[in-house]
Design a protein around this motif. Structure first.
Motif, PDB file in Angstrom:
ATOM      1  N   ILE A 133     -43.769   0.006   7.547  1.00 29.04           N
ATOM      2  CA  ILE A 133     -43.044  -1.615   7.869  1.00 29.04           C
ATOM      3  C   ILE A 133     -43.574  -1.716   7.419  1.00 29.04           C
ATOM      4  O   ILE A 133     -42.850  -3.783   7.231  1.00 29.04           O
ATOM      5  N   ASP A 134     -44.016  -2.768   6.650  1.00 29.78           N
ATOM      6  CA  ASP A 134     -45.083  -3.446   5.677  1.00 29.78           C
ATOM      7  C   ASP A 134     -44.589  -3.962   5.711  1.00 29.78           C
ATOM      8  O   ASP A 134     -43.517  -3.364   3.661  1.00 29.78           O
ATOM      9  N   LEU A 135     -43.425  -5.640   4.945  1.00 30.01           N
ATOM     10  CA  LEU A 135     -42.254  -6.028   4.306  1.00 30.01           C
ATOM     11  C   LEU A 135     -42.640  -5.792   2.621  1.00 30.01           C
ATOM     12  O   LEU A 135     -41.565  -5.610   1.852  1.00 30.01           O
ATOM     13  N   ASP A 136     -44.115  -6.446   2.227  1.00 30.76           N
ATOM     14  CA  ASP A 136     -44.808  -6.157   1.234  1.00 30.76           C
ATOM     15  C   ASP A 136     -44.480  -5.411   0.283  1.00 30.76           C
ATOM     16  O   ASP A 136     -44.343  -5.444  -0.482  1.00 30.76           O
ATOM     17  N   LEU A 137     -44.372  -4.782   1.300  1.00 32.47           N
ATOM     18  CA  LEU A 137     -45.263  -3.327   0.729  1.00 32.47           C
ATOM     19  C   LEU A 137     -43.655  -2.573   0.072  1.00 32.47           C
ATOM     20  O   LEU A 137     -43.664  -2.005  -0.921  1.00 32.47           O
ATOM     21  N   CYS A 138     -43.096  -3.348   0.937  1.00 37.57           N
ATOM     22  CA  CYS A 138     -41.228  -2.359   1.304  1.00 37.57           C
ATOM     23  C   CYS A 138     -40.738  -2.621  -0.820  1.00 37.57           C
ATOM     24  O   CYS A 138     -40.377  -2.090  -1.187  1.00 37.57           O
TER      25      CYS A 138
ATOM     26  N   ALA B 260     -47.238  12.466   6.550  1.00 31.76           N
ATOM     27  CA  ALA B 260     -47.777  11.396   6.026  1.00 31.76           C
ATOM     28  C   ALA B 260     -49.419  11.907   6.312  1.00 31.76           C
ATOM     29  O   ALA B 260     -50.146  12.173   7.162  1.00 31.76           O
ATOM     30  N   ASN B 261     -49.967  10.270   5.839  1.00 31.25           N
ATOM     31  CA  ASN B 261     -51.300  10.190   6.071  1.00 31.25           C
ATOM     32  C   ASN B 261     -51.070   8.961   7.172  1.00 31.25           C
ATOM     33  O   ASN B 261     -50.670   7.804   7.129  1.00 31.25           O
ATOM     34  N   LEU B 262     -51.588   9.218   8.773  1.00 33.81           N
ATOM     35  CA  LEU B 262     -50.353   8.275   9.640  1.00 33.81           C
ATOM     36  C   LEU B 262     -50.767   6.761   9.409  1.00 33.81           C
ATOM     37  O   LEU B 262     -53.431   7.335   9.342  1.00 33.81           O
ATOM     38  N   PRO B 263     -50.633   6.085  10.201  1.00 37.54           N
ATOM     39  CA  PRO B 263     -51.598   4.800  10.447  1.00 37.54           C
ATOM     40  C   PRO B 263     -52.175   5.046  11.810  1.00 37.54           C
ATOM     41  O   PRO B 263     -51.589   5.728  12.752  1.00 37.54           O
ATOM     42  N   TYR B 264     -53.418   4.855  11.850  1.00 34.55           N
ATOM     43  CA  TYR B 264     -54.190   5.779  13.467  1.00 34.55           C
ATOM     44  C   TYR B 264     -54.133   5.025  13.583  1.00 34.55           C
ATOM     45  O   TYR B 264     -53.945   5.781  15.515  1.00 34.55           O
TER      46      TYR B 264
END
Ligand code: SAM
Length: 269
Positions: A59-64, A105-109
């Motif tokens: 989801i995070d465009l910086d990470l993308c 996944a290591n899911l976002p909690y």
């Protein structure tokens, strides 16, 4: 590139390599498409790509941008398909993709339970291997009679097998979360549960510490419930966590057979 973890996206990056290895070992050895939700800095992705192609949702465009750079070769060759956006939006039709797939996944909690429930109800999904908050993992894993036994236990255990893989202390992550985490694996054996059965479970566990009779009689005819409880040998004082998965299916089916109305009192004709 200096990446700062964003709380709003539940970013706690997994740094403990031994736990990454445990996750990799637990992934079922099948040919289904491999989906990673929230690749983050790509540490787990890098391991996954050693043995299979990956479709990743971030989801995070910086990470993308960071991942596009880091995995430019793999993206170019088609080994990695990086999809930038909220994974929940791609699920709007009930299926994340047409092909059979497995999730790692290591899911976002903040949305972990929601994602797992969507995947469990998605007929294309075959297995789910995920790091989540231990407290939530314990609910999926709980046996009847345990305090944690909940609607999540009934749903997950009705659709397949659930097992615990490994626990991860806060120190395994950067930044460390406030809670202990667990990796669990769901192997799906059945496609999905009806939305009516899920509504029924919601009513059954509405107030977990009250009696099951009290919870269900908010929605269903008490007269019929009393008959069903008697037939199934369930006491009126039994609590929702003390009733096993099979009995939940039986109560629901008996209510359906009797064509009991969904609103209290409607069916007493
Ligand atoms: N996989 C990485 C790791 O193990 O270090 C990161 C895990 S971090 C707990 C959760 C990741 O999910 C973050 O990269 C976050 O940006 C991403 N994320 C959060 N909400 C998301 C959503 N709705 N759709 C897709 N990715 C999401």
């Amino acid at each position: 590139m200096n990446i700062k973890a964003k709380k709003k996206f539940g970013q706690n990056f997994l740094k403990d390599k031994s736990i990454v290895e445990e996750i990799i070992k637990a992934i079922p050895n099948s040919n289904h498409k491999l989906i990673e939700i929230g690749p983050g800095l790509g540490d787990l992705t890098e391991h996954l790509l050693k043995s299979q192609d990956v479709v990743a949702f971030e989801i995070d465009l910086d990470l993308c941008k960071y991942l596009n750079d880091k995995f430019s070769e793999e993206i170019e060759s088609g080994k990695l398909q990086l999809i930038c956006g909220d994974v929940l939006e791609f699920w709007s039709s009930g299926k994340l993709m047409e092909d059979d797939y497995k999730i790692v996944a290591n899911l976002p909690y903040y949305i972990a339970t929601n994602i797992i429930l969507k995947a469990l109800q998605d007929s294309s999904c075959n297995s789910i291997t995920v790091m989540i908050q231990k407290e939530v993992a314990d609910k999926f894993l709980a046996d009847v009679g345990e305090r944690e036994f909940s609607s999540l236990s009934v749903i997950a255990q009705s659709l397949g097998d659930v097992r615990h893989i490994v626990e991860a202390p806060p120190s395994a992550f950067d930044p460390p979360p406030k809670v202990v985490s667990s990796v669990i694996e769901f192997k799906k054996l059945h496609e999905s549960l009806s939305s009516e059965f899920l509504d029924f479970l919601r009513s059954a566990f509405q107030q977990p510490r009250k009696t099951l009779m009290k919870n269900l009689s908010q929605k269903y005819s008490r007269e019929y419930l009393e008959k069903i409880f008697e037939q199934l040998d369930l006491t009126q004082s039994i609590r929702p966590h003390q009733v096993d998965k099979m009995d939940y299916h039986q109560i629901y089916e008996m209510l359906e057979d009797l064509k009991i109305g969904r609103e209290r009192g409607v069916t007493k004709t």
